[in-house]
Design an enzyme around this catalytic site. Structure first.
Site, PDB file in Angstrom:
ATOM      1  CG  PHE A 286      -1.906  -1.015   1.351  1.00 43.17           C
ATOM      2  CD1 PHE A 286      -3.192  -0.805   0.885  1.00 43.17           C
ATOM      3  CD2 PHE A 286      -1.591  -2.260   1.919  1.00 43.17           C
ATOM      4  CE1 PHE A 286      -4.150  -1.796   0.977  1.00 43.17           C
ATOM      5  CE2 PHE A 286      -2.550  -3.257   2.012  1.00 43.17           C
ATOM      6  CZ  PHE A 286      -3.831  -3.040   1.535  1.00 43.17           C
ATOM      7  CG  ASP A 287       0.979   5.840  -1.742  1.00 41.02           C
ATOM      8  OD1 ASP A 287       2.155   6.146  -1.458  1.00 41.02           O
ATOM      9  OD2 ASP A 287       0.068   6.687  -1.850  1.00 41.02           O
ATOM     10  CB  VAL A 288       1.790   6.028   3.249  1.00 37.07           C
ATOM     11  CG1 VAL A 288       1.385   6.772   4.534  1.00 37.07           C
ATOM     12  CG2 VAL A 288       2.508   4.724   3.595  1.00 37.07           C
TER      13      VAL A 288
ATOM     14  CB  THR B 240      -3.012   4.835  -0.621  1.00 38.13           C
ATOM     15  OG1 THR B 240      -2.529   5.551  -1.755  1.00 38.13           O
ATOM     16  CG2 THR B 240      -3.483   3.436  -1.033  1.00 38.13           C
TER      17      THR B 240
END
Lengths: 221, 221
Positions: free
Chosen positions: B10-12, B15
């Site tokens: 996951f991007d942070v 997201t």
């Protein structure tokens, strides 16, 4: 350092040539929305060139410029067809040189004069050959020859190789500060043509000179 | 292909975590100008990361984020001091997770779960450790470990190496479409979390899935 300059390298869009007529064409076709189109289009055009370079998915600037326009008109929910798109793209091949460009180039003719652009040759050559600057430019250098967009070091290195000079012998001009930062980082002398009076970007690189138009570079004579 | 997924990356920012509170803090300090600050700040933050990567002048994201804020407040001619800047930067370390994030991560716990961000550890670690997601994340991966920003292939390659899986075994999630394009170009399976209903960028890469929030990824279970 100023006396050691052997070659002048100019960016094209915004630096030697005025991109105003692109805005004008956007307004002709889309009225009040013209301004917003031209802003988003330019942002996306730049962003796509940076991103494709980073991803290792190079495409020529003519393709990127079309893709950016396509995105822009979709995002702004404006109707378009191939004819409208062609009309807008054509504007990039028919820009006016900034009013001082020809005289300044004329006065600096004892040095090598080159343009160096992210534009591909299908965009650059018609533009320059049909302009008042045609006879004043010794070399048209496109990143498309090596498929490395500015501001990568490889792109500036290529321009240097074409001209056959040392990097400290180059004065590089651009109205795009990211381009100045890249050129400075590579080792060129740099003059930022800050036509819009923007603040300096925080990229850790300062231009050697900042001018409001090209007239200022005469002090590098 | 969906059944072969071993790891979720996951991007942070945007997201898993909602960057809304950054906007809110801008409004707290600058009223009506808050919205514009948050937009220009984000644009410059991204642009500086891309440009520094292209120029080969890497600096950590915490520095870039500060520089971008500095530029933004200067450009908008707003007064600021160290205290205001610190207050705004602090907002990045205190974001709320999007409401569905925890439950989705909980339901996918049979896979490796990682975050992978352009953020440096001084930004990422306080954020994640103080959040409801802390116990649900197996790995915090920062580009700062190798000083290669997304969307370079080298950045995604590093995340893969940390997780010890094959690239087709990864499902990568981001709300940034440029990040999805980079991950797809590298060879990950991708799900674009298109929270704002934006049109697809024209970068020659299509996400494998597009969802309005993270709930959609349950079909990759």
């Amino acid at each position: 350092m100023k006396s050691s300059i052997q070659a002048l390298i100019f960016d094209v869009y915004g630096t030697l040539f005025d991109v105003y007529s692109v805005k004008e064409k956007c307004r002709d076709l889309y009225g009040d929305k013209g301004e917003e189109i031209s802003i988003v289009w330019r942002q996306k055009q730049l962003q796509y060139s940076f991103l494709r370079q980073l991803m290792g998915q190079y495409e020529p600037f003519s393709k990127i410029t079309r893709d950016a326009l396509d995105y822009t008109l979709t995002k702004l929910e404006l109707p378009y067809d191939e004819e409208k798109v062609e009309t807008l793209l054509e504007a990039y091949r028919n820009l006016e040189a900034h009013p001082e460009s020809a005289e300044i180039l004329e006065q600096m003719r004892d040095k090598k004069i080159a343009v160096f652009s992210n534009g591909s040759r299908d965009m650059l050559e018609p533009l320059i050959k049909n302009s008042v600057l045609s006879e004043l430019i010794d070399e048209i250098i496109s990143v498309d020859d090596i498929k490395q967009y500015k501001p990568t070091p490889a792109s500036y290195s290529y321009a240097l190789k074409v001209l056959g000079v040392e990097r400290h012998e180059v004065l590089f001009m651009s109205s795009n500060e990211w381009d100045i930062a890249g050129a400075k980082s590579f080792g060129f002398q740099t003059a930022w043509i800050n036509r819009d009076g923007m603040p300096l970007d925080k990229l850790g690189m300062e231009p050697d000179s900042i001018y409001r138009d090209l007239t200022g570079i005469l002090e590098w004579q």
